[in-house]
Write an enzyme that holds these catalytic residues in place. Structure first.
Site, PDB file in Angstrom:
ATOM      1  N   GLU A  68       5.259  -6.072  -8.250  1.00  0.00           N
ATOM      2  CA  GLU A  68       5.008  -7.424  -8.794  1.00  0.00           C
ATOM      3  C   GLU A  68       4.373  -8.314  -7.724  1.00  0.00           C
ATOM      4  OE1 GLU A  68       7.510  -9.131 -11.646  1.00  0.00           O
ATOM      5  OE2 GLU A  68       8.401  -7.228 -12.243  1.00  0.00           O
TER       6      GLU A  68
ATOM      7  N   SER B 178      -2.934  -4.141  -5.888  1.00  0.00           N
ATOM      8  CA  SER B 178      -2.975  -5.588  -5.603  1.00  0.00           C
ATOM      9  C   SER B 178      -4.173  -6.249  -6.281  1.00  0.00           C
ATOM     10  CB  SER B 178      -3.052  -5.816  -4.089  1.00  0.00           C
ATOM     11  OG  SER B 178      -1.940  -5.249  -3.453  1.00  0.00           O
TER      12      SER B 178
HETATM   13  P1  FAD Z   1      -2.337  -1.676  -2.514  1.00  0.00           P
HETATM   14  O1  FAD Z   1      -2.796  -2.784  -3.386  1.00  0.00           O
HETATM   15  O2  FAD Z   1      -3.297  -0.559  -2.244  1.00  0.00           O
HETATM   16  O3  FAD Z   1      -1.860  -2.314  -1.136  1.00  0.00           O
HETATM   17  C1  FAD Z   1      -1.675  -1.538   0.032  1.00  0.00           C
HETATM   18  C2  FAD Z   1      -1.384  -2.509   1.188  1.00  0.00           C
HETATM   19  O4  FAD Z   1      -2.513  -3.388   1.377  1.00  0.00           O
HETATM   20  C3  FAD Z   1      -0.184  -3.410   0.928  1.00  0.00           C
HETATM   21  O5  FAD Z   1       0.507  -3.638   2.126  1.00  0.00           O
HETATM   22  C4  FAD Z   1      -0.817  -4.718   0.456  1.00  0.00           C
HETATM   23  O6  FAD Z   1       0.008  -5.854   0.715  1.00  0.00           O
HETATM   24  C5  FAD Z   1      -2.072  -4.739   1.326  1.00  0.00           C
HETATM   25  N1  FAD Z   1      -3.138  -5.564   0.746  1.00  0.00           N
HETATM   26  C6  FAD Z   1      -3.847  -5.349  -0.388  1.00  0.00           C
HETATM   27  N2  FAD Z   1      -4.742  -6.328  -0.572  1.00  0.00           N
HETATM   28  C7  FAD Z   1      -4.576  -7.204   0.444  1.00  0.00           C
HETATM   29  C8  FAD Z   1      -5.195  -8.436   0.815  1.00  0.00           C
HETATM   30  N3  FAD Z   1      -6.172  -8.996   0.077  1.00  0.00           N
HETATM   31  N4  FAD Z   1      -4.781  -9.045   1.958  1.00  0.00           N
HETATM   32  C9  FAD Z   1      -3.776  -8.516   2.701  1.00  0.00           C
HETATM   33  N5  FAD Z   1      -3.151  -7.363   2.403  1.00  0.00           N
HETATM   34  C10 FAD Z   1      -3.553  -6.720   1.285  1.00  0.00           C
HETATM   35  N6  FAD Z   1       2.958  -1.588 -11.785  1.00  0.00           N
HETATM   36  C11 FAD Z   1       2.884  -1.884 -13.112  1.00  0.00           C
HETATM   37  O7  FAD Z   1       1.814  -2.264 -13.618  1.00  0.00           O
HETATM   38  N7  FAD Z   1       3.980  -1.759 -13.917  1.00  0.00           N
HETATM   39  C12 FAD Z   1       5.172  -1.338 -13.455  1.00  0.00           C
HETATM   40  O8  FAD Z   1       6.140  -1.256 -14.228  1.00  0.00           O
HETATM   41  C13 FAD Z   1       5.288  -1.011 -12.067  1.00  0.00           C
HETATM   42  N8  FAD Z   1       6.459  -0.520 -11.571  1.00  0.00           N
HETATM   43  C14 FAD Z   1       6.489  -0.033 -10.281  1.00  0.00           C
HETATM   44  C15 FAD Z   1       7.604   0.666  -9.832  1.00  0.00           C
HETATM   45  C16 FAD Z   1       7.619   1.236  -8.568  1.00  0.00           C
HETATM   46  C17 FAD Z   1       8.820   2.023  -8.123  1.00  0.00           C
HETATM   47  C18 FAD Z   1       6.499   1.074  -7.708  1.00  0.00           C
HETATM   48  C19 FAD Z   1       6.468   1.698  -6.335  1.00  0.00           C
HETATM   49  C20 FAD Z   1       5.399   0.374  -8.146  1.00  0.00           C
HETATM   50  C21 FAD Z   1       5.355  -0.174  -9.436  1.00  0.00           C
HETATM   51  N9  FAD Z   1       4.220  -0.817  -9.926  1.00  0.00           N
HETATM   52  C22 FAD Z   1       4.129  -1.148 -11.256  1.00  0.00           C
HETATM   53  C23 FAD Z   1       3.031  -0.934  -9.084  1.00  0.00           C
HETATM   54  C24 FAD Z   1       3.122  -2.045  -8.044  1.00  0.00           C
HETATM   55  O9  FAD Z   1       3.041  -3.293  -8.655  1.00  0.00           O
HETATM   56  C25 FAD Z   1       2.014  -1.788  -7.020  1.00  0.00           C
HETATM   57  O10 FAD Z   1       2.407  -0.664  -6.261  1.00  0.00           O
HETATM   58  C26 FAD Z   1       1.762  -2.992  -6.132  1.00  0.00           C
HETATM   59  O11 FAD Z   1       1.160  -4.017  -6.861  1.00  0.00           O
HETATM   60  C27 FAD Z   1       0.890  -2.662  -4.929  1.00  0.00           C
HETATM   61  O12 FAD Z   1      -0.256  -1.973  -5.320  1.00  0.00           O
HETATM   62  P2  FAD Z   1      -0.659  -0.614  -4.550  1.00  0.00           P
HETATM   63  O13 FAD Z   1       0.543   0.251  -4.524  1.00  0.00           O
HETATM   64  O14 FAD Z   1      -1.885  -0.066  -5.185  1.00  0.00           O
HETATM   65  O15 FAD Z   1      -0.959  -1.062  -3.066  1.00  0.00           O
END
Ligand code: FAD
Length: 385
Positions: free
Chosen positions: A365, A132
């Site tokens: 996204e 995120s």
């Molecule tokens: P984190 O950012 O660690 O979040 C964990 C939790 O904390 C979530 O519930 C989130 O909402 C919450 N959170 C975080 N910050 C805050 C805040 N400030 N306030 C409140 N809540 C918060 N990425 C790419 O770059 N390219 C791709 O092609 C791509 N494809 C993907 C395909 C799949 C199948 C998956 C699972 C992911 C993909 N992603 C890709 C990555 C995806 O965009 C990220 O998983 C997503 O942005 C969330 O990041 P994270 O998994 O690190 O979760």
């Protein structure tokens, strides 16, 4: 907006619907079980022009407006979200961003190949430690040598199309400045020495999709690999994701529509207590909840497409559409599963896969929480990140 489709939009929607019914939906369960869609689907998508929608014809694109793009994306998402995602990333996040930010040489080099399906693109923003909070990314690009080459080191996580892609639109830190101002975007061929890809298996949904982790160790690229101005990479990424969210929302409409079609079909023929369950009030409640979610998600998505096509600002509306449509797709698939009873829980029927595929839409996204923070910031003028 005018909700009546033009003859061109109607034709492209029908083309996508026919292709989905013939070439995608019949194979979706097998591809899900095998954890891979048929690689030949990429070329087929290219041949139909679905990988070049909205891209100017002079670069090999098939033109068209964003509503046409949304219609096609919905149809593909109705058939298989793994296939839909191939288009949303290679066209939606990579080719469209290249068309908007690329110089003439970059556009001539990559766009005809991407739009035909000869080459596939992937989008490398997320890292193992930064999701995120993408502006905190740590992959680094350093200038080296007399020609201004860049040498890139770092890693990317969860990259859709990752193991199949020919080019990655990759975001790396080029300045010492922390936060978004020190980030630049690069177009890096995936066969560049030092770039390795590891497939990610065991996903809850989107199992047919080639998701990968990328590792970059001393990856050398020429100065011309930079997309957009140095230090503007975060703007490149955010502009890609704003349009990308419309595509995810459209894919979610497709999931919800598939859930509605499946629930209606099953409820009409399944009999309990001596009559089809379609005649039970509580089953009709499940079905009508799905139908309202489909319509509401579709209208929000079309509004974003219309705003983009009219050249108006759309980022907050895209966040609203993505937030609502992704949560609606999960709800709709879950309601459809309930209509199927125990049969919904086995993969001989489509609804379990719809639910598994829908679940990630609330995560990537920008998670649902991140969409709410974007909408909240736009409304209040105060950032709560
Ligand atoms: P984190 O950012 O660690 O979040 C964990 C939790 O904390 C979530 O519930 C989130 O909402 C919450 N959170 C975080 N910050 C805050 C805040 N400030 N306030 C409140 N809540 C918060 N990425 C790419 O770059 N390219 C791709 O092609 C791509 N494809 C993907 C395909 C799949 C199948 C998956 C699972 C992911 C993909 N992603 C890709 C990555 C995806 O965009 C990220 O998983 C997503 O942005 C969330 O990041 P994270 O998994 O690190 O979760």
């Amino acid at each position: 907006m005018n909700l009546e489709l033009t003859p061109e939009q109607t034709a492209v929607r029908r083309l996508a619907a026919d292709f989905t019914d013939r070439e995608i939906a019949p194979h979706a369960t097998a591809w899900d079980r095998a954890e891979q869609v048929d690689p030949g689907i990429v070329r087929a998508l290219g041949d139909l022009g679905f990988l070049g929608l909205t891209i100017p014809e002079e670069y090999g694109g098939s033109g068209g407006d964003h509503l046409s793009y949304a219609l096609v994306t919905e149809e593909l998402g109705r058939g298989d979200s793994s296939v839909r995602g191939i288009v949303s990333v290679s066209l939606g996040l990579v080719a469209k961003t290249l068309a908007a930010w690329g110089d003439e040489e970059q556009k001539r080099t990559w766009l005809p190949r991407l739009t035909s399906g000869e080459a596939l693109g992937c989008f490398g923003l997320t890292e193992p430690g930064t999701g995120s909070d993408a502006a905190a990314l740590t992959t680094r690009a350093v200038r080296d040598g007399a020609h201004g080459d860049w040498v890139v080191d770092g890693g990317k996580m969860f990259i859709t199309n990752g193991t199949w892609a020919d080019v990655v639109l990759l975001f790396a830190r080029t300045g010492g400045v922390p936060g978004h101002r020190g980030i630049s975007a690069f177009l890096i061929p995936t066969d560049t020495p030092g770039l390795t890809r590891r497939p990610i298996h065991g996903k809850l949904g989107l199992r047919g999709q080639a998701t990968a982790e990328l590792v970059l160790e001393g990856v050398r690229v020429p100065a011309g690999a930079m997309l957009g101005p140095e230090g503007k990479g975060f703007s490149v990424a955010m502009s890609a994701l704003a349009k990308g969210r419309m595509s995810v929302a459209a894919g979610c409409v497709g999931i919800a529509q598939a859930a509605l079609d499946a629930a209606l079909g099953y409820a009409g023929q399944r009999e309990q207590f001596g009559a089809p369950i379609a005649g039970r009030q509580l089953v009709q409640e499940l079905i009508s909840d799905i139908a309202v979610d489909v319509d509401a998600a579709r209208l929000l998505t079309w509004r974003v497409a219309d705003l983009i096509d009219r050249g108006e600002s759309f980022a907050t509306e895209a966040s609203k559409a993505k937030l609502f449509a992704s949560e609606a797709a999960v709800r709709a698939a879950s309601n459809a599963l309930q209509v199927f009873g125990g049969y919904g829980y086995i993969d001989e029927y489509p609804v379990g896969k719809l639910l598994r595929d829908a679940r990630v839409m609330t995560l990537y996204e920008g998670t649902s929480q991140i969409q709410k923070l974007l909408i909240g910031r736009a409304l209040t003028g105060v950032s709560a990140f």
